[in-house]
Design a protein around this motif. Structure first.
Motif, PDB file in Angstrom:
ATOM      1  N   LYS A  31       2.334   7.600   2.450  1.00 18.26           N
ATOM      2  CA  LYS A  31       2.243   6.727   1.489  1.00 18.26           C
ATOM      3  C   LYS A  31       3.534   6.516   0.784  1.00 18.26           C
ATOM      4  N   ASN A  32       4.567   5.646   1.037  1.00 17.15           N
ATOM      5  CA  ASN A  32       5.833   5.711   0.467  1.00 17.15           C
ATOM      6  C   ASN A  32       6.241   4.298  -0.351  1.00 17.15           C
ATOM      7  N   SER A  33       5.205   3.414  -0.635  1.00 12.74           N
ATOM      8  CA  SER A  33       5.412   2.418  -1.205  1.00 12.74           C
ATOM      9  C   SER A  33       4.241   1.663  -2.280  1.00 12.74           C
ATOM     10  N   GLN A  34       4.681   0.916  -3.160  1.00  9.89           N
ATOM     11  CA  GLN A  34       3.687   0.669  -4.021  1.00  9.89           C
ATOM     12  C   GLN A  34       3.603  -0.955  -4.015  1.00  9.89           C
ATOM     13  N   ILE A  36       2.303  -3.665  -6.958  1.00  6.88           N
ATOM     14  CA  ILE A  36       2.093  -3.775  -8.388  1.00  6.88           C
ATOM     15  C   ILE A  36       1.359  -5.314  -8.254  1.00  6.88           C
ATOM     16  N   ALA A  59      -7.203   3.101  -5.816  1.00  6.49           N
ATOM     17  CA  ALA A  59      -6.537   3.101  -4.864  1.00  6.49           C
ATOM     18  C   ALA A  59      -6.670   3.164  -3.358  1.00  6.49           C
ATOM     19  N   ARG A  63      -6.526   0.085  -0.458  1.00  2.00           N
ATOM     20  CA  ARG A  63      -5.810   0.524   0.699  1.00  2.00           C
ATOM     21  C   ARG A  63      -6.599   0.034   1.939  1.00  2.00           C
TER      22      ARG A  63
END
Length: 79
Positions: A31-34, A36, A59, A63
């Motif tokens: 998980k390397n992105s957000q 918002i 979260a 997802r």
């Protein structure tokens, strides 16, 4: 040797130990992105509260929604 173990028993023992140690769980993608988003305070509070009641996280559920949405859209476009 003081004991004898068949190959199948060794494999079963290895599987058992890997399950106990959590090694059998498939590795998920990093998980390397957000993402918002802006939502209403009351909706956020209710969503987080419901997630806690269901012993999950907000979260995780977002997802899950995204993965299901992508899967559904790909299925529809493939028809």
């Amino acid at each position: 040797m003081w004991f004898s173990v068949a190959h199948g028993q060794v494999m079963l023992l290895h599987f058992f130990l890997s399950v106990v140690n959590g090694m059998s769980k498939p590795k998920s993608k990093k998980k390397n992105s957000q993402l918002i988003i802006r939502i209403n305070d009351e909706e956020r509070a209710r969503f987080v509260s419901l997630c806690e009641e269901l012993d999950t996280s907000a979260a995780r559920e977002v997802r899950r929604f995204i993965r299901d949405f992508i899967k559904d859209q790909e299925k529809q476009s493939g028809d």
